[in-house]
Design a protein around this motif. Structure first.
Motif, mmCIF file in Angstrom:
data_model
loop_
_atom_site.group_PDB
_atom_site.id
_atom_site.type_symbol
_atom_site.label_atom_id
_atom_site.label_comp_id
_atom_site.label_asym_id
_atom_site.label_seq_id
_atom_site.Cartn_x
_atom_site.Cartn_y
_atom_site.Cartn_z
ATOM 1 N N ASP A 99 0.887 -1.158 0.000
ATOM 2 C CA ASP A 99 0.000 0.000 0.000
ATOM 3 C C ASP A 99 0.920 1.201 0.000
ATOM 4 O OD1 ASP A 99 -2.106 -1.766 0.219
ATOM 5 O OD2 ASP A 99 -2.440 -1.395 2.346
ATOM 6 N N TRP A 100 0.815 1.995 -1.054
ATOM 7 C CA TRP A 100 1.686 3.150 -1.248
ATOM 8 C C TRP A 100 0.813 4.370 -1.452
ATOM 9 C CZ3 TRP A 100 6.123 5.426 -0.667
ATOM 10 C CH2 TRP A 100 6.527 6.447 -1.511
ATOM 11 N N GLY A 102 -2.036 5.236 -0.287
ATOM 12 C CA GLY A 102 -3.451 4.961 -0.499
ATOM 13 C C GLY A 102 -3.755 4.056 -1.680
ATOM 14 N N GLU A 103 -2.757 3.649 -2.426
ATOM 15 C CA GLU A 103 -2.975 2.757 -3.569
ATOM 16 C C GLU A 103 -2.359 1.397 -3.294
ATOM 17 O OE1 GLU A 103 -2.049 4.157 -7.491
ATOM 18 O OE2 GLU A 103 -2.299 6.238 -6.845
ATOM 19 N N ARG A 104 -3.044 0.356 -3.739
ATOM 20 C CA ARG A 104 -2.494 -1.003 -3.634
ATOM 21 C C ARG A 104 -1.744 -1.306 -4.916
ATOM 22 N NH1 ARG A 104 -6.594 -4.540 -0.047
ATOM 23 N NH2 ARG A 104 -5.856 -3.550 1.865
ATOM 24 N N VAL A 105 -0.513 -1.785 -4.742
ATOM 25 C CA VAL A 105 0.344 -2.082 -5.885
ATOM 26 C C VAL A 105 0.857 -3.507 -5.750
ATOM 27 C CG1 VAL A 105 2.420 -1.384 -7.172
ATOM 28 C CG2 VAL A 105 1.068 0.350 -5.954
ATOM 29 N N GLU A 106 0.612 -4.330 -6.756
ATOM 30 C CA GLU A 106 1.165 -5.682 -6.789
ATOM 31 C C GLU A 106 2.623 -5.545 -7.213
ATOM 32 O OE1 GLU A 106 -0.536 -8.471 -5.933
ATOM 33 O OE2 GLU A 106 -2.272 -7.213 -5.478
ATOM 34 N N VAL A 107 3.526 -6.196 -6.479
ATOM 35 C CA VAL A 107 4.956 -6.053 -6.732
ATOM 36 C C VAL A 107 5.646 -7.417 -6.726
ATOM 37 C CG1 VAL A 107 5.107 -3.714 -5.760
ATOM 38 C CG2 VAL A 107 5.489 -5.705 -4.276
ATOM 39 N N THR A 108 6.829 -7.427 -7.316
ATOM 40 C CA THR A 108 7.741 -8.555 -7.204
ATOM 41 C C THR A 108 9.014 -8.024 -6.574
ATOM 42 O OG1 THR A 108 6.814 -9.669 -9.121
ATOM 43 C CG2 THR A 108 9.015 -10.352 -8.447
ATOM 44 N N ALA A 109 9.501 -8.731 -5.551
ATOM 45 C CA ALA A 109 10.698 -8.322 -4.816
ATOM 46 C C ALA A 109 11.898 -9.109 -5.324
ATOM 47 C CB ALA A 109 10.504 -8.583 -3.330
ATOM 48 N N ARG A 110 13.031 -8.410 -5.373
ATOM 49 C CA ARG A 110 14.277 -9.048 -5.781
ATOM 50 C C ARG A 110 15.375 -8.624 -4.823
ATOM 51 N NH1 ARG A 110 17.990 -7.185 -9.168
ATOM 52 N NH2 ARG A 110 16.643 -5.508 -9.892
ATOM 53 N N LEU A 111 16.060 -9.620 -4.232
ATOM 54 C CA LEU A 111 17.183 -9.345 -3.339
ATOM 55 C C LEU A 111 18.318 -8.754 -4.163
ATOM 56 C CD1 LEU A 111 18.500 -9.688 -0.492
ATOM 57 C CD2 LEU A 111 19.332 -11.912 -1.319
ATOM 58 N N LEU A 112 18.862 -7.640 -3.707
ATOM 59 C CA LEU A 112 19.961 -6.995 -4.425
ATOM 60 C C LEU A 112 21.290 -7.565 -3.960
ATOM 61 C CD1 LEU A 112 18.733 -3.290 -4.426
ATOM 62 C CD2 LEU A 112 18.368 -5.072 -6.145
#
Length: 152
Positions: A99-100, A102-112
């Motif tokens: 939640d950013w 007020g908006e919901r954002v579907e994300v993919t996380a990547r370890l740096l």
């Protein structure tokens, strides 16, 4: 002054018990628009799948927004030993939601890792210098993740 206080060991002991609880309450009451910690740093409410439980886990986190619509999450754990649980969740299940503002954002996380991690770490230290203090307290390398939007 806020930066100085957030670098203290007392803050590291107290904040993990107080700040997330306040953030969850304010987030819920504001309809997902605000976090108390957002007064210091930009923040997101991360919903990730638990690494062991498989259940949704919600955690308020400071973030470093990047141009181009990505976010970096820093697994500092307030300079305490051990990686925060949410980092294990993202390693096991990189598809998540934030939640950013007020908006919901579907994300993919990547370890740096490697040079990409070093560049993000340098940017994170410019963004919030107390991260250097957190790193100096622990022997583990603080995990950094880049979140990128995806279609649900």
């Amino acid at each position: 002054m806020v930066r100085r206080v957030s670098s203290t060991r007392a803050f590291a002991r107290l904040a993990p018990h107080v700040v997330p609880a306040l953030d969850r309450s304010v987030h819920r009451l504001s309809g997902g628009k605000y976090l108390v910690s957002g007064l210091m740093l930009p923040g997101v409410m991360l919903t990730a799948t638990g690494a062991r439980s498989g259940l949704p886990r919600r955690v308020p986190l400071a973030c470093m927004p990047e141009s181009g619509g990505t976010w970096v999450l820093i697994g500092s754990n307030f300079g305490r030993d051990g990686h925060p649980a949410w980092t294990a969740n993202l390693l096991a299940h990189p598809d998540a939601r934030i939640d950013w503002k007020g908006e919901r954002v579907e994300v993919t996380a990547r370890l740096l890792t490697g040079d990409e991690r070093e560049a993000a770490w340098t940017a994170a230290l410019r963004f919030w210098p107390p991260y250097a203090t957190y790193q100096s307290r622990v022997t583990r390398e603080i995990r950094l993740f880049r979140l990128a939007g995806r279609r649900p």
